[in-house]
Design a protein around this motif. Sequence first.
Motif, PDB file in Angstrom:
ATOM      1  N   PHE A 106       7.136 -53.034 -26.915  1.00 38.14           N
ATOM      2  CA  PHE A 106       5.554 -53.777 -26.341  1.00 38.14           C
ATOM      3  C   PHE A 106       6.047 -54.934 -26.671  1.00 38.14           C
ATOM      4  O   PHE A 106       3.975 -55.499 -25.618  1.00 38.14           O
ATOM      5  N   THR A 107       6.064 -55.388 -27.143  1.00 43.88           N
ATOM      6  CA  THR A 107       5.841 -57.102 -26.559  1.00 43.88           C
ATOM      7  C   THR A 107       6.375 -57.101 -25.374  1.00 43.88           C
ATOM      8  O   THR A 107       6.314 -58.526 -24.816  1.00 43.88           O
ATOM      9  N   LYS A 138       0.573 -54.156 -31.463  1.00 39.25           N
ATOM     10  CA  LYS A 138       1.269 -55.830 -31.924  1.00 39.25           C
ATOM     11  C   LYS A 138       1.565 -55.608 -33.309  1.00 39.25           C
ATOM     12  O   LYS A 138       1.883 -55.829 -34.270  1.00 39.25           O
ATOM     13  N   GLU A 158       7.062 -55.432 -22.453  1.00 36.17           N
ATOM     14  CA  GLU A 158       6.520 -55.019 -21.826  1.00 36.17           C
ATOM     15  C   GLU A 158       5.079 -55.554 -21.812  1.00 36.17           C
ATOM     16  O   GLU A 158       4.237 -54.638 -20.922  1.00 36.17           O
ATOM     17  N   ASN A 159       4.437 -55.924 -22.878  1.00 35.01           N
ATOM     18  CA  ASN A 159       3.325 -56.016 -22.532  1.00 35.01           C
ATOM     19  C   ASN A 159       2.831 -55.172 -22.227  1.00 35.01           C
ATOM     20  O   ASN A 159       1.491 -55.530 -21.738  1.00 35.01           O
ATOM     21  N   ARG A 160       2.619 -53.918 -23.054  1.00 37.91           N
ATOM     22  CA  ARG A 160       2.061 -52.796 -22.754  1.00 37.91           C
ATOM     23  C   ARG A 160       0.074 -52.096 -23.865  1.00 37.91           C
ATOM     24  O   ARG A 160      -0.113 -51.059 -23.666  1.00 37.91           O
ATOM     25  N   CYS A 161       0.455 -53.369 -24.799  1.00 38.32           N
ATOM     26  CA  CYS A 161       0.120 -52.597 -25.776  1.00 38.32           C
ATOM     27  C   CYS A 161      -1.187 -54.045 -25.870  1.00 38.32           C
ATOM     28  O   CYS A 161      -0.958 -54.747 -25.560  1.00 38.32           O
ATOM     29  N   ASP A 162      -2.694 -53.658 -26.738  1.00 40.48           N
ATOM     30  CA  ASP A 162      -2.753 -55.031 -26.965  1.00 40.48           C
ATOM     31  C   ASP A 162      -2.738 -55.941 -28.539  1.00 40.48           C
ATOM     32  O   ASP A 162      -1.701 -55.140 -29.339  1.00 40.48           O
TER      33      ASP A 162
END
Length: 56
Positions: free
Chosen positions: A28-29, A39, A31-35
């Motif tokens: 997730f970090t 995280k 891909e930068n897919r979540c806020d």
Amino acid sequence: MGFEKIAFKFLRRLRREDLLVLILLIVFTLENRCDKHFKLVLLIIFITGLEQGLFG
């Protein structure tokens, strides 16, 4: 001891559930897919799930 050996020693001592949370956090970090709050929650789950003697 090099950084790679320390990292692999740490990863070998993780349980399967902890490793899954860590992998999710890394993906997730990258891909930068979540806020940032999600995280942070994953990081808190990972840290609280670690065994006490993992770093010792």
